[in-house]
Motif scaffolding. Structure first.
Motif, mmCIF file in Angstrom:
data_model
loop_
_atom_site.group_PDB
_atom_site.id
_atom_site.type_symbol
_atom_site.label_atom_id
_atom_site.label_comp_id
_atom_site.label_asym_id
_atom_site.label_seq_id
_atom_site.Cartn_x
_atom_site.Cartn_y
_atom_site.Cartn_z
ATOM 1 N N LEU A 156 -3.506 -0.205 11.235
ATOM 2 C CA LEU A 156 -3.386 1.092 11.918
ATOM 3 C C LEU A 156 -4.702 1.871 11.853
ATOM 4 C CD1 LEU A 156 0.176 2.066 10.663
ATOM 5 C CD2 LEU A 156 -0.476 1.582 13.029
ATOM 6 N N VAL A 157 -5.351 1.823 10.691
ATOM 7 C CA VAL A 157 -6.642 2.521 10.542
ATOM 8 C C VAL A 157 -7.641 1.965 11.561
ATOM 9 C CG1 VAL A 157 -8.631 2.837 9.003
ATOM 10 C CG2 VAL A 157 -6.300 3.173 8.134
ATOM 11 N N GLU A 158 -7.648 0.635 11.701
ATOM 12 C CA GLU A 158 -8.598 0.024 12.650
ATOM 13 C C GLU A 158 -8.247 0.400 14.084
ATOM 14 O OE1 GLU A 158 -8.798 -4.183 11.744
ATOM 15 O OE2 GLU A 158 -10.391 -3.812 10.266
ATOM 16 N N ARG A 159 -6.954 0.355 14.415
ATOM 17 C CA ARG A 159 -6.548 0.608 15.795
ATOM 18 C C ARG A 159 -6.723 2.076 16.171
ATOM 19 N NH1 ARG A 159 -1.527 1.639 18.543
ATOM 20 N NH2 ARG A 159 -0.191 1.249 16.738
ATOM 21 N N ARG A 173 -11.759 -2.332 8.135
ATOM 22 C CA ARG A 173 -11.305 -2.500 6.747
ATOM 23 C C ARG A 173 -12.407 -3.184 5.944
ATOM 24 N NH1 ARG A 173 -6.043 -5.583 7.543
ATOM 25 N NH2 ARG A 173 -6.351 -4.965 9.690
ATOM 26 N N PRO A 174 -12.488 -2.851 4.637
ATOM 27 C CA PRO A 174 -13.442 -3.570 3.780
ATOM 28 C C PRO A 174 -13.059 -5.050 3.741
ATOM 29 C CG PRO A 174 -12.566 -1.617 2.676
ATOM 30 C CD PRO A 174 -11.741 -1.820 3.912
ATOM 31 N N LEU A 175 -14.036 -5.889 3.796
ATOM 32 C CA LEU A 175 -13.804 -7.326 3.885
ATOM 33 C C LEU A 175 -12.981 -7.830 2.693
ATOM 34 C CD1 LEU A 175 -14.870 -8.987 6.237
ATOM 35 C CD2 LEU A 175 -16.627 -9.932 4.703
ATOM 36 N N GLY A 176 -11.911 -8.564 2.987
ATOM 37 C CA GLY A 176 -11.128 -9.215 1.931
ATOM 38 C C GLY A 176 -10.268 -8.280 1.098
ATOM 39 N N PRO A 198 -2.978 -1.524 -2.282
ATOM 40 C CA PRO A 198 -2.092 -0.509 -1.677
ATOM 41 C C PRO A 198 -2.827 0.804 -1.402
ATOM 42 C CG PRO A 198 -1.648 -0.686 -4.018
ATOM 43 C CD PRO A 198 -2.677 -1.739 -3.711
ATOM 44 N N ASP A 199 -3.825 0.748 -0.523
ATOM 45 C CA ASP A 199 -4.606 1.955 -0.234
ATOM 46 C C ASP A 199 -3.742 3.062 0.359
ATOM 47 O OD1 ASP A 199 -7.055 0.921 -1.155
ATOM 48 O OD2 ASP A 199 -7.280 -0.218 0.712
ATOM 49 N N TRP A 200 -2.688 2.681 1.068
ATOM 50 C CA TRP A 200 -1.774 3.666 1.657
ATOM 51 C C TRP A 200 -1.157 4.572 0.599
ATOM 52 C CZ3 TRP A 200 3.108 2.877 -0.312
ATOM 53 C CH2 TRP A 200 3.339 1.610 -0.865
#
Ligand SMILES: [Zn+2]
Length: 209
Positions: free
Chosen positions: A107-110, A116-119, A123-125
């Motif tokens: 969702l953050v990307e869209r 997103r940070p690679l790899g 649970p950042d949410w």
């Protein structure tokens, strides 16, 4: 502080004679509208001049920065609020799903156009406090922004004929049309009663131009 005082002034002026269960805000979105309307004054050149007393020469240097900053803030915030809205809708549809970490970053990307940070699979949410302590709240900031823009437009075009924050009439209008009635009206009817029309996002869009 201005934002939180907006909530406070609303609560303070709810008619104390209302029955107990109506002695509260109409809806979270209406108290957020007042708080957002007051909070937005921090980058309003007219408020900084008239209320804070910032000298005109100083204001001239930052006027464009303030106006563009305010617009950018609102645009960035809207996309962020959409991330929260979509995430919570998916979370409550299926709380057991195991891909919440990647759902968040999808969702953050869209919506925020951030990568997103690679790899990363954490649970950042869960770092967003509202998910835990104020669930299903965030969309009220979006509604609040829309209501705030419509209300301010109505106040300044039809009630005060100038900046609402310089007008005692604006205060009395808010008292009568928004704060006083507490939870007697549904928020949709409060917006209609206070502005003469149903919620109309055009006023918010105009603040972005
Ligand atoms: Zn608030």
């Amino acid at each position: 502080m201005l934002h939180e005082f907006g909530h406070a002034v609303y609560d303070k002026h709810i008619n104390p004679k209302l029955p107990y269960f109506l002695r509260t805000i109409s809806h979270i979105s209406t108290t957020e509208a007042i708080a957002l309307m007051m909070g937005s004054l921090v980058d309003d050149p007219a408020w900084l001049s008239a209320v804070v007393g910032v000298p005109e020469a100083e204001l001239d240097e930052i006027r464009e920065h303030l106006l563009w900053g305010g617009r950018a803030d609102r645009l960035v915030f809207m996309r962020w609020a959409l991330v929260m809205f979509h995430f919570e809708r998916e979370l409550y549809a299926d709380p057991e799903r195991e891909d919440l970490n990647s759902l968040w970053w999808d969702l953050v990307e869209r919506l925020q156009l951030l990568n997103r940070p690679l790899g990363r699979d954490e649970p950042d949410w869960a770092a967003k406090i509202h998910v835990a302590v104020a669930p299903v709240y965030y969309h009220n900031y979006v509604l609040g922004h829309l209501i705030a823009a419509q209300l301010r437009h109505h106040l300044e075009e039809r009630v005060t004929g100038g900046p609402f924050f310089m007008s005692e009439v604006a205060g009395r209008y808010l008292l009568e049309a928004v704060f006083g009635p507490g939870a007697r009206n549904k928020w949709e009817d409060l917006v209609l009663g206070a502005t003469g029309e149903r919620l109309n996002p055009d006023y918010f869009v105009k603040t972005l131009r």
